[in-house]
Design an enzyme around this catalytic site. Sequence first.
Site, mmCIF file in Angstrom:
data_model
loop_
_atom_site.group_PDB
_atom_site.id
_atom_site.type_symbol
_atom_site.label_atom_id
_atom_site.label_comp_id
_atom_site.label_asym_id
_atom_site.label_seq_id
_atom_site.Cartn_x
_atom_site.Cartn_y
_atom_site.Cartn_z
ATOM 1 N N HIS A 25 0.840 -1.207 0.000
ATOM 2 C CA HIS A 25 0.000 0.000 0.000
ATOM 3 C C HIS A 25 0.869 1.250 0.000
ATOM 4 C CE1 HIS A 25 -3.972 -1.933 0.999
ATOM 5 N NE2 HIS A 25 -3.153 -2.895 1.358
ATOM 6 N N ASP A 27 0.056 4.239 0.851
ATOM 7 C CA ASP A 27 -0.145 5.003 2.086
ATOM 8 C C ASP A 27 0.265 4.196 3.319
ATOM 9 O OD1 ASP A 27 -2.380 3.410 1.317
ATOM 10 O OD2 ASP A 27 -3.728 4.521 2.633
ATOM 11 N N GLY A 185 -9.913 -2.290 3.155
ATOM 12 C CA GLY A 185 -10.623 -1.727 4.306
ATOM 13 C C GLY A 185 -11.125 -2.846 5.194
ATOM 14 N N HIS A 212 -9.071 -7.816 -1.347
ATOM 15 C CA HIS A 212 -8.649 -8.180 0.009
ATOM 16 C C HIS A 212 -9.710 -9.137 0.565
ATOM 17 C CE1 HIS A 212 -5.846 -4.776 0.084
ATOM 18 N NE2 HIS A 212 -5.390 -5.207 1.247
ATOM 19 N N GLU A 215 -8.621 -12.361 5.256
ATOM 20 C CA GLU A 215 -7.592 -11.839 6.163
ATOM 21 C C GLU A 215 -8.157 -11.842 7.578
ATOM 22 O OE1 GLU A 215 -6.798 -7.697 5.590
ATOM 23 O OE2 GLU A 215 -4.964 -7.711 6.787
HETATM 24 O O1 LIG Z 1 -4.184 -5.407 5.209
HETATM 25 C C1 LIG Z 1 -5.096 -4.617 4.908
HETATM 26 N N1 LIG Z 1 -6.390 -5.033 4.884
HETATM 27 C C2 LIG Z 1 -7.406 -4.233 4.514
HETATM 28 N N2 LIG Z 1 -7.238 -2.946 4.191
HETATM 29 C C3 LIG Z 1 -5.977 -2.466 4.227
HETATM 30 C C4 LIG Z 1 -4.870 -3.246 4.579
HETATM 31 N N3 LIG Z 1 -3.775 -2.477 4.531
HETATM 32 C C5 LIG Z 1 -4.184 -1.255 4.163
HETATM 33 N N4 LIG Z 1 -5.511 -1.225 3.976
HETATM 34 C C6 LIG Z 1 -6.348 -0.087 3.599
HETATM 35 O O2 LIG Z 1 -6.135 0.205 2.229
HETATM 36 C C7 LIG Z 1 -6.173 1.595 2.043
HETATM 37 C C8 LIG Z 1 -5.608 1.997 0.718
HETATM 38 O O3 LIG Z 1 -4.260 1.706 0.586
HETATM 39 C C9 LIG Z 1 -5.458 2.105 3.285
HETATM 40 O O4 LIG Z 1 -5.729 3.461 3.542
HETATM 41 C C10 LIG Z 1 -6.005 1.184 4.358
HETATM 42 O O5 LIG Z 1 -7.199 1.724 4.901
HETATM 43 ZN ZN LIG Z 2 -3.408 -4.928 2.098
#
Ligand SMILES: O=c1[nH]cnc2c1ncn2[C@@H]1O[C@H](CO)[C@@H](O)[C@H]1O
Ligand SMILES: [Zn+2]
Length: 388
Positions: A25, A27, A185, A212, A215
Amino acid sequence: MTSEITQTPNPDQIRRAPKVLLHDHLDGGLRPGTIVDLARDTGYEGLPETDPEKLGTWFREAADSGSLERYLETFSHTCAVMQTRDALVRVAAECAEDLAADGVVYAEVRYAPEQHLDGGLTLEEVVEAVNEGFREGERRALEAGNRIRVGALLTAMRHAARSLEIAELANRYRDLGVVGFDIAGAEAGFPPTRHLDAFEYLKRENNHFTIHAGEAFGLPSIWQALQWCGADRLGHGVRIIDDIRVADDGTVELGRLAAYVRDKRIPLELCPSSNLQTGAAASYAEHPIGLLRRLHFRATVNTDNRLMSGTNMSAEFQHLVATFRYTLDDMQWFTVNAMKSAFIPFDERLAMINEVIKPGYSELKSEWLFRAAAAAPVPTSGSHGTHG
Ligand SMILES: O=c1[nH]cnc2c1ncn2[C@@H]1O[C@H](CO)[C@@H](O)[C@H]1O
Ligand SMILES: [Zn+2]
């Protein structure tokens, strides 16, 4: 006599080995010092620490919460400083540079354009700024002697309602730096089927997407992502382990869904350190990646969020090498799996595998042959030695 070929690689070899990253990611990967700079430049006063080192520690500790929801709260600070064109260009350029310095040769980096509009940018301006940053970072990496190619994945947030719009955006910028789409998210309560219209649109456009899933939430989420939404890959997908039974005598039985994932070669974007922080796995030793690799799932190794986990690709592999005694052949297997699963055209993936990845590993695997020569003292001639 043991052959050097079966030995585990050392940290320097792991860093120099060509690596492919599919789940990172934007960010979640800022340099702490950059966050401090950008907060100062843009007047953001919400940072919990203003010393870069302390800030880095704060992110790792806050993310180490055992819950995905609390883990995700830390992103409010990184997103807060990524609201201007200059900030996005800088963060993306540094991302490409950092990955290249870590030995990553191909990366797909994701972010949610809808989270970068507070400073007045449009969705298009966000995408163009990030693309510009990636190109700048690729150039700087090349100057430093590191080759990398970075593609963007546009993420829609699963609790929000903009996924169709973001899918259309991903399609508009296809072949212009964007290689696919994702949703991210909080997982519980926000099934991927909420965004069916976005996925159906992308399928009609012959575009690619990952979701996603599996998880924080288990098999139903993976099943929906694949069989209702049609995901090309699974972001994490680690809970597929819940559909695999290992008997006391070691025999393994796959449920229908696990068998489908393995047999259809569905890529799993596994992120070991991130899973330890959100509670999806208890330790590296117990992480399902060990079993999934043995069972020949299309497993890949990823960072997820380098800042929140204090990690990079080399660190992820170091943990796996230490835990599972992986060799360079295992590293190459994960890397080729990842390259095969990338969203760029087939001929480019093949060339990356044959011209970059395999030669890189061959080079590393032959190093031990020359180690004795490299370690031998250079004979000095008479009194002309310059370095004493
Ligand atoms: O592992 C994760 N699982 C779900 N959402 C995530 C994970 N890591 C980051 N983000 C989400 O993805 C957005 C965009 O990059 C991030 O701002 C975060 O809210
Ligand atoms: Zn992720």
